[in-house]
Structures are given as C-alpha cells and as structure tokens.
Design a protein around this motif. Structure first.
Motif, mmCIF file in Angstrom:
data_model
loop_
_atom_site.group_PDB
_atom_site.id
_atom_site.type_symbol
_atom_site.label_atom_id
_atom_site.label_comp_id
_atom_site.label_asym_id
_atom_site.label_seq_id
_atom_site.Cartn_x
_atom_site.Cartn_y
_atom_site.Cartn_z
ATOM 1 N N PRO A 862 0.779 -1.226 -0.056
ATOM 2 C CA PRO A 862 -0.096 0.149 -0.059
ATOM 3 C C PRO A 862 0.932 1.375 -0.107
ATOM 4 O O PRO A 862 0.476 2.211 -0.703
ATOM 5 N N ILE A 865 2.079 1.883 -3.592
ATOM 6 C CA ILE A 865 1.211 2.569 -4.308
ATOM 7 C C ILE A 865 1.106 3.797 -4.208
ATOM 8 O O ILE A 865 0.813 4.601 -5.103
ATOM 9 N N THR A 866 0.980 4.350 -2.831
ATOM 10 C CA THR A 866 0.725 5.868 -2.478
ATOM 11 C C THR A 866 1.855 6.584 -3.137
ATOM 12 O O THR A 866 1.783 7.665 -3.491
ATOM 13 N N VAL A 881 -8.163 -1.201 -7.382
ATOM 14 C CA VAL A 881 -7.343 -2.669 -7.168
ATOM 15 C C VAL A 881 -8.307 -3.694 -7.047
ATOM 16 O O VAL A 881 -9.180 -3.504 -6.035
ATOM 17 N N ILE A 899 -6.876 -4.859 2.986
ATOM 18 C CA ILE A 899 -7.981 -3.822 2.319
ATOM 19 C C ILE A 899 -7.998 -2.739 2.956
ATOM 20 O O ILE A 899 -8.037 -1.572 2.516
ATOM 21 N N LEU A 902 -5.064 -0.508 1.900
ATOM 22 C CA LEU A 902 -5.320 -0.037 0.411
ATOM 23 C C LEU A 902 -6.520 1.361 0.587
ATOM 24 O O LEU A 902 -6.193 2.150 -0.217
ATOM 25 N N ARG A 903 -7.479 1.154 1.154
ATOM 26 C CA ARG A 903 -8.731 2.108 1.367
ATOM 27 C C ARG A 903 -7.740 3.426 2.066
ATOM 28 O O ARG A 903 -8.344 4.504 1.619
ATOM 29 N N THR A 905 -5.063 4.626 1.242
ATOM 30 C CA THR A 905 -4.457 5.262 -0.019
ATOM 31 C C THR A 905 -5.327 5.988 -0.792
ATOM 32 O O THR A 905 -4.875 6.930 -1.751
ATOM 33 N N CYS A 907 -7.428 4.532 -3.101
ATOM 34 C CA CYS A 907 -7.901 3.853 -4.105
ATOM 35 C C CYS A 907 -9.108 3.149 -4.067
ATOM 36 O O CYS A 907 -9.569 2.787 -2.880
ATOM 37 N N ILE A 909 -11.594 -0.214 -4.131
ATOM 38 C CA ILE A 909 -11.310 -1.671 -3.797
ATOM 39 C C ILE A 909 -12.419 -2.401 -4.794
ATOM 40 O O ILE A 909 -13.693 -1.956 -4.541
#
Length: 1013
Positions: A862, A865-866, A881, A899, A902-903, A905, A907, A909
């Motif tokens: 994550p 990605i950021t 993603v 997850i 990721l959230r 960041t 993005c 999901i």
C-alpha cells in the motif's frame, strides 16, 4: 449638541423606514416559499418512504428466498437418492446405523453420534413395526444431511426431515436432538406436518410456518417446509429453521421521532414492532393487530389489504401518519414504515426558518450599501464640518476638510479650509518631526512583539512534542521542562522543576528505572566533562525503553549556555520491529516458517556443521494434482487444503524438526541430526497421513496424495545448494514413479523434466522483468445504463523473447511466478505501468489492476502504491485494485488488514470473482470493498439459467442496499446485456462489448463515448 441630535434623529428615521420595507418583502417571500415546500412535501415524502421500505424489504428477503431454493433442492436430491438406492444395502445400513432404545424409540447408535458433523434421529415404531419405506428414508436422509448439513448450517439454524410415522431426522450444529427426545416426543400436529397434508396443500407447495421462539437457540425463528411425497404417498416433510432475530433487532432500532419500522404478515399478524416486543413475545409471535385495538395499526393493515399491491405508500385516513409498505417475498410478510406527520411539519418549520435566514442574509448587503451611501453623502460631511468647528472653537488647530463636491456642504467646507490654511502650514514642520519619532517608537514596539511571538511559538512547539525536553544550564540547573517529560517520568503535576539540579531530577525519576545506578554513573560522567555517548538507553521496571540524548546549547557568540536533554519512549518502535521480523519469517496463510526462514536455518546449520560435523536430512514434498483442486473448487478450497495438510504434517514431526511452506503447495522438513532411516520413517508417515486425510469439498469427499523426496547430508550433498537441489530432484523422481510415494535421492535418476521446465520458466520470468518484455492489454468496462466507458481493466501478457511479437498468455506463466515469488515483482510492475499511463492520459477515467493473493504478505505494497500515485500526480480514485474473493477469504484477517491499508491510499477496492464462496454475502461485512465483480460462471448462459438469474439479482440488490457498485463480466451476447440492464447492474464487461487489446481506443480518445457492441 442640538445639531448633533437632529442629525442622528434624521438618519435613524430614514434607516427605520428602509428596514420596514425590506422586512415586509421578506415576510411575503417566506410565506410563498412555505406554501411551495408544503406542496412539494406531499409529493416527495411518499416516494422517499416507499423507496426506503423497499430497500429494507429487499435486504431482508434474500435469506428467505435462499432457504426456499435450498429446501426444494434437498427434496429433489432426496427423491433422486431414494430412487437410485440399493434396497438391500440400504436396509442393511439401517441396522448398522440405528438401534431401538429401551424407551421404544429408534435412535442413532451412541458410538456414531457426532452432533457437530452429522444429524440425529428419533423415530417411533408403530404397532405393525417399522416399515421398509421409513427405514429407507432414514438411511438416505441421514447420508444427505450428514454431507450437506454442515454447509447449510451457517445461513440456517437447522436442516431436517419429518416422518409421517412420527419421527424427526435433524441436523443443527452441536445439538443432539435424538438424545434429547423422550418417549413422549412427537411431531404429530406440528404446523410443519399439518401444512404438508395433501388435503390442506394439494399443490405440494413450499410454505412457511408461523413465527416461534426457540428456547434452545435463544432466538426467534420461522420454518420453511417442502412436502415430501414418494411412491405416490405423502411420507413427510423437508425443512429449514431460519433465524429472524436480525430482522427483529433492526426493526427495534427505529426511533419514534424518525418513524417506526415494523414487519406485519398479510393477515395482520405483527412479526416485529419496536414498541410491542414484549407483547409479541408473550403471544409466542402470534400477536394480531385486531387483538390490540390500536386505531393506527388497524388503519395501516386496512390500507395494505385494500391496496392489494406488493408495495405502496400513502397517508392514513386521520392524516397523522405517512405509511409505506413493501412485501418480503418468501414468508409473504410486509416491511412497513410509519412516519409521523408531525415530523414532516417539524422539517417544514426548519425549512421556513432556513428560507427566512436566506432572505435575511440577502437583505443585509442591501442595507449595508444603502447606509454607506447615506453616510458618504450626508453623515460624513456633516461630521467633518462639526468636528472642525468644535476644534476651532476650543482653540485647537483643525485639519482641512477638503471636500471635492460642489454642493452647499462643499462650498461651506472650502471657505473653512481657506481660513485654517495658515495654521496648517505653521504646524507642518512640528507634525513631521513628531511623526518621525512615532515611527521609531512603532518599529521598536513591533520588534518586541515579534520577539514575544517567537518565544510563544517555541514554547508551544516544545509543549506539543512527544519527546520529553529538559534544558539544563551550565551550572546543571533546570531552566525549562515540557509536559511530555513530566508525563514520561510520572512526576506529580504541579511539581516545580525549574531551578533544581540534575541530581534532584535523577532522584525524582530513578524509582521507575530498572538499573538507576547505571544512569546515575552516566550523569556523573557528563557533569565532570568526560566523554559520554550521545544516546543512552534507560530500561524501566515496567518493560519500557527510554532513550536519553543530550545536545550542547551555545549562543550566537559561541558561549556555552548549557545542555538539552531529549527523552523518548521507543518501546512501541522496538515492538513493531520485532513484529516485522516475525512477519518476514512466517507464511501468512499457514503460519509456518516461509522460504526466507528456511534459507536462513539451512545456512545456519551448514555454518555450525563446519565446526561440529554431524548429519541432517531434508524432505521436499508437494501435493499431487493440487492444480486440479484450485481449478475445480476454487482458490479458497485450495487454501483450505494447504491449511489442513500443514496441520496434519505438523503433528508428525519431532520437536527438533522444522516444517516450512516454500510457496504454492510446496513444503519442506529440515531434520537436523537425523539419520537417513529417521528421514525415511518420517517420509512414510507423511505420505500415509496425507493420502488418508479426507477432504470435504462441494458435497464431495476428496483424498489427495503427495510426492516426497529425501536428500541426506553428508550422503547426498556437502553444501546447502546441492542438498536443496537433490531433495527437489528426489521429489520429482517420486512423482515420475507413480506419485503417492517417497523417494531417496538417486544421482542416476536426476533428470527430471519438470525441474528443467520449472527452472526454465523462472529464468524466463526473471528475464522478462529485466528486459522489459511484459506487456499490458486493456479491456473496457462500460456503464450498463448508457454504454459509456467507466474504466479499463489492465491484463498482463509476456512477449516471447525467442519469437519477438508473439505473446504468452498469463495462464502459462502466472502459476510459475506465484510458486517462485516473482508474482510480487510482476504486481509492482503492473502498478507502476498503470499509474504511468494514467498520468500520460489525464482524460482516461480509471484503470483496474489485479493483485495476486501472495501480495497479502507484502505489508509495504500500500505504501508503494501511494508513493507511485504521488510521484506521478495521479488521483487515487483513478486506480481500482481488484482482489479475488477466493484469495481474500482464505485468510480473512490478513485480507481485511490489507484492504484497510489500501483504502487509506484512497484507491477504489474491487472484489473479483464474487459469488464463488458459499457465504459471499457474509464476507461483505469484513471485506470493505467498493465494487463487486460478479463471477463469470453466473453470467454465462444467464438467459437460460434461472438459478443464476436469482443469484445475480440477489447480489445486485444486496450490493445496492450496502452502497456498493456491481460489475458483470463475460457478457458475450446482446440478450445477456439486456437482462443485466433490467436487473440494475452498474457496469458490464465482455467480448460482446470489446476484446482486450494493447492499443485500446480509450487511450487515444479525449472523452469516453458509448460502447459499440
């Protein structure tokens, strides 16, 4: 004074007149706005209430429809098995399974009772004896519920079959119904049996029983029943008990002021009501509106009956309530929503107040402009003249008025200015000198103000820091201490520290230290001027670690003023570092040590063996045909198999041995100080245990085998690399000789083609990453409603180095990449390339990328990605993603944490292949995805498969109710596209719309347009 009062009175009266005019206009506009809002409310309220109650009803009926389908399927399966069963074998099996108890009831033999995995039975024997039909049904129903009952139990409380001979076969996890029944137990007269009688249910339909409270489960339930007819006769029923406690609790959460949510049957029975829970419970769930004599509830029931529709909305005849209802298909109940008219009136009052405030805000600028105009033209000139005259009358020197107007006031001001002009010239020099002095004073005042502000900012910064700060003068006296220092050392609030020596500070804090003498020696060395380390660690008695750092403080001329102490609690950082080390050495799926730990342990053993010669054995094994499990039952089933096998093998190894998961289905056992005989003995046990372990998958029992290779040190190798290579070769030798066996490494047979292929693929993947041979193709995902492009999905390809221009599909190399761990590098390449394309094409809506399940083990992904998004200046919302459901649910905890990261960041999901798991809807509470991509197996042949239609519709309704979007993939014809549009899916994807290609038109266009089927 009289002139001043007259002027003030004139302006005041003018202002009041203007205010009165604008307030009258404001009241008129407010009245018209309220009438408009009133008319609009009568149209909007029923629409909003109806939509709200339809959403609640749709969210509730999914489980009921699933229960009806499940009980119908159980009936078909049972009848089919009864038709196909071997009569003689089944009767013999009845005697082996069941026995008659002393109280006369037939029950499952005690040694076979397993309430967690199998059903139980109680069955009365008639005076004529137990018939052949009943015995056949008992055997077949036992096998059916034993196989399917554990899978059905999570959504339903139980699955069971009634006998017309007065008996019950039932599975409910952990409940032994057969042993709990006595000789008086009976199902005769139960609603389940009465509703199944042919004269009461001639069409043999599925029906629902009244609501009841189950004492054993401590919850409200309702049963769905399917009559069972066999050989032209009614022989019993099949049914599920379904808990409706969640439905009741959700209804009870509604608030009186915001409206009442309740559930009512078609005949007026109350299922759930937030204010009548106790009366419903007292009536055993059979409380009818007619018995309450509640005028409001009677009006609601009459409105629903008279409407005769599944849903609707309106106002009660007495006008006190708005009513909206929607039918819950299955049991045929109605979700009802009551909104008091008083609540609507309250909202209208707030709307009127808001409208009045808006008008008032609009009035204020106009009033301000008018008052400014009057002030500039009249008030200011008069005031200037009055002040000038007063100053002149008091012997002072008035300032020139200098009006530029030609009206009466302007001419009067010009005459006055001529009179005082000489006085102004005489005082000009004196005024200039005074001004210069004032400027100097102001500059000094500003300088002092800036110094005070700088000091305040410095104190605020030190006070807000998490580190403890202490300033010590050159005489070792405390001059400043922040709040963090006091809190860190648990010093009582209000204790003065300024002016105290460092020895006194040490006395206040040493009670918390584990070794105060060591820190005291360090302070003495610092005071005596001896060299000390810049950082010193202090261990506390409660296990915390505090770092002590000192910095010298000097003034602008370099004179020593003292030292700065910085204390920081680093306990959490040290714990986090230890946790990262554990995560780096363990496999996220099975909890076993991973390949990295395997390589470290093996290197450590050979390093020790150089000093102390010994022996060791290395076992390599994998699961035969494991790819078939993933392809047939899904990756979730494959992960479950890997977990089960790791548990089984772990029980076989010695305490000195270590089991590792190297990746995929590959495992290794390192046996230090073990002979070849010890390794062969363990290998035989592992192969036998794996082959004897039954695996239950999708109503089938599967048994896997393994191929195991043994390499011995120093017999077969004298270094770590050769030992690993020979153990791997021995495993493939065992696989070539028939699988389900173990094999000791033999140099004369080390020609495994699979090993060569595997190494070749690993090299090709590594070469593709180094030589930039990976390619991205793109397939469009379109809005179902208007056909506009929603986003692109990036699909990986590999260019064949030997045949430039020829592409290798992912099915050929992804499996090898996952086993070798190269899939993590591939994932990062796809992320970097997709974000680069988004930066190049700002008109492109978004790109969806697929992340492998192995990336759950990468906690830094994550953050990566950021960093890429920030470096390319790309909005996170433009990157979707996609995670497969099967990989996510294999380890729910790791998936949920991944997850969540990721959230953060930003993005979007997407949960891919949704629906492959049996309890997919339950996962939505833990996997906070924004988009659900429905698995393609439900979309193929959708117009011909009615079961798929029901399931797809349920996914779409649940997703809409939870605020999530849906994507249907594998849309390959126009009929499927039209049906998905009618169902309300948000986005579609498939060959009917376009095929994956490297130069997708969206990468060239500057705006998305409708798709061309």
């Amino acid at each position: 004074m009289l002139h001043t009062r007259s002027r003030a009175s004139l302006i005041h009266r003018l202002s009041l007149s203007i205010w009165g005019l604008f307030l009258a206009l404001l009241l008129l506009l407010s009245a018209l706005g309220y009438l408009t809002m009133r008319l609009a409310t009568d149209r909007v309220v029923p629409l909003v209430a109806k939509h709200t109650v339809e959403l609640r009803a749709g969210a509730s009926e999914g489980l009921f429809l699933q229960a009806e389908q499940s009980v119908a399927r159980l009936q078909q399966e049972l009848l089919w098995r009864l038709t196909k069963t071997d009569r003689e074998a089944a009767l013999a099996r009845f005697d082996a399974l069941f026995a008659r108890s002393p109280d006369g009831l037939w029950r499952l033999r005690p040694e076979l009772v397993d309430a967690e995995r199998a059903p139980t039975l109680y069955l009365h024997q008639s005076p004529q004896g137990l018939g052949e039909s009943a015995r056949l049904r008992a055997v077949v129903a036992y096998d059916l519920l034993r196989e399917q009952g554990p899978a059905l139990a999570p959504p339903f409380f139980s699955a069971y079959m009634d006998f017309v001979e007065d008996g019950l076969m039932v599975y409910a996890r952990g409940v032994d119904w057969g042993s709990g029944a006595d000789a008086n137990a009976t199902n005769t007269g139960y609603p389940t049996m009465q509703g199944s009688e042919p004269h009461r249910n001639p069409q043999r339909k599925v029906f629902w029983t009244p609501v009841y409270f189950d004492e054993q489960a401590d919850t409200w339930m309702v049963s769905v029943i399917k009559p069972l007819d066999w050989q032209g006769q009614w022989v019993g029923t099949l049914g599920h008990d379904v808990s409706i406690q969640t439905l009741i609790d959700r209804t009870a959460a509604s608030h009186q002021d915001d409206g009442i949510q309740m559930v009512m049957s078609a005949d007026g029975g109350l299922i759930a009501h937030p204010q009548l829970r106790e009366r419903i419970a007292a009536a055993d769930g059979q409380l009818n509106v007619a018995t309450l004599r509640d005028p409001l509830l009677e009006q609601v029931h009459r409105m629903i009956v008279r409407a005769g529709t599944d849903s609707g909305a309106g106002r009660t005849p007495d006008g006190s309530q708005w009513v909206a209802w929607s039918k819950i298909h299955g049991p045929g109940w109605y979700q009802v929503y009551l909104l008091p008219q008083s609540r609507v009136n309250h909202l209208l009052a707030w709307g009127l107040a808001a409208l009045f405030c808006i008008g008032l805000i609009g009035l204020l600028p106009a009033m301000w402009l008018l008052r400014r105009r009057v002030r500039r033209l009249v008030a200011v000139p008069l005031k200037r003249l009055t002040v000038a005259v007063d100053e002149l009358g008091q012997g002072l020197e008035p300032k020139p008025i200098a009006m530029q107007s030609n009206d009466e006031l302007g001419r009067l001001a010009d005459a006055f200015d001529d009179m005082v002009e000489e006085l102004v010239q005489q005082r000009a020099l004196q005024f200039a000198h005074a001004q210069a002095l004032q400027t100097e004073v102001d500059e000094r005042r500003q300088f002092m103000t800036r110094l005070e502000e700088e000091r305040a900012r410095l104190l605020a910064l030190l006070g807000a820091m998490n580190q403890g700060i202490l300033f010590v003068s050159s005489e070792n006296r405390v001059t400043y201490c922040n709040a963090a220092f006091i809190a860190l050392w648990e010093i009582a609030e209000g204790t003065p520290l300024a002016g105290r020596g460092t020895c006194e500070i040490f006395e206040l804090t040493k009670g918390l230290m584990a070794n105060p003498q060591e820190f005291g020696h360090h302070l003495e060395s610092a005071q005596e001027g001896r060299d000390t380390s810049e950082q010193f660690e202090v261990r506390l008695q409660d296990g915390r670690t505090v770092t002590h750092r000192t910095h010298s403080v000097s003034d602008a001329q370099g004179r020593h003023l003292g030292r700065l102490w910085v204390h920081e609690d680093v306990t959490r950082e040290r714990q986090a570092a230890d946790q990262l080390i554990r995560l780096a050495e363990h496999d996220a799926l099975t909890g076993l040590y991973n390949r990295r730990r395997f390589e470290d342990d093996l290197a450590r053993f050979f390093h020790d063996a150089e000093r102390t010669p010994g022996q060791a054995a290395l076992l390599f094994f994998d699961l035969d045909e494991f790819k078939y499990i993933n392809d047939t039952y899904g990756h979730r089933a494959g992960d479950s198999v890997l977990n089960r096998m790791s548990v089984e093998v772990r029980t076989l190894i010695r305490s000195d041995d270590t089991l590792f998961r190297l990746g995929g289905d590959e495992f290794a056992v390192l046996m230090p100080h073990a002979s070849l005989d010890d390794a062969q003995h363990l290998a035989e046990r592992i192969v036998r245990r794996i082959s004897q372990t039954p695996l239950h998958m999708h109503e089938q029992t599967v048994r896997l085998t393994t191929s195991l290779g043994i390499a011995h040190f120093p017999t077969h190798a004298d270094n770590a690399e050769d030992l690993v290579a020979h153990a791997d070769a021995a495993m493939y030798q065992a696989k070539h000789t028939g699988k389900n066996r173990w094999n000791v490494y033999r140099p004369d047979r080390d020609t495994s083609r699979e090993m060569a292929t595997r190494l070749a693929w690993n090299d090709r993947i590594a070469q593709a990453l180094e030589s930039n041979l990976l390619r991205l193709h793109f397939q469009g995902v379109y809005r179902a409603g208007n056909g506009h492009l929603a986003h692109l999905e990036a699909l990986i390809r590999m260019e064949d180095e030997a045949n430039p221009g020829q592409l290798i599909m992912p099915a050929q190399f992804i499996d090898h990449a996952e086993k070798s761990g190269k899939i993590l590098e591939i994932d990062r390449w796809v992320i970097q390339e997709s974000i680069r394309l988004l930066a190049i094409h700002p008109h492109l809506p978004a790109i969806a990328i697929n992340i492998s399940g192995r990336s759950f083990d990468d906690p830094e992904l994550p953050a990566y990605i950021t960093a890429q998004l920030q470096r390319q200046h790309v909005s996170p919302r433009r990157l979707l993603v996609e995670l497969t459901e099967t990989s996510a649910v294999s380890d729910m905890g790791d998936a949920a944490r991944f997850i969540a990261a990721l959230r953060r960041t930003g993005c979007t999901i997407c949960l891919d292949d949704f629906g492959t798991g049996f309890s997919s809807f339950a996962y939505l509470k833990h996997l906070q995805a924004d988009v659900l991509k429905i698995d393609g197996m439900f979309i193929r042949d959708l117009p011909q498969e009615r079961d798929n239609q029901v399931f797809v519709r349920a996914i779409i309704e649940v997703a809409r109710g939870m605020g999530k979007q849906t994507v249907a993939e594998f849309v390959e014809d126009g009929r499927t596209l039209l049906m998905l549009r009618e169902m309300g899916v948000d986005m579609v994807q498939g060959y009917h719309l376009d095929r994956p290609k490297a130069d997708h038109p969206a990468l060239r266009e500057k705006s998305d347009g409708p798709a061309s089927p």
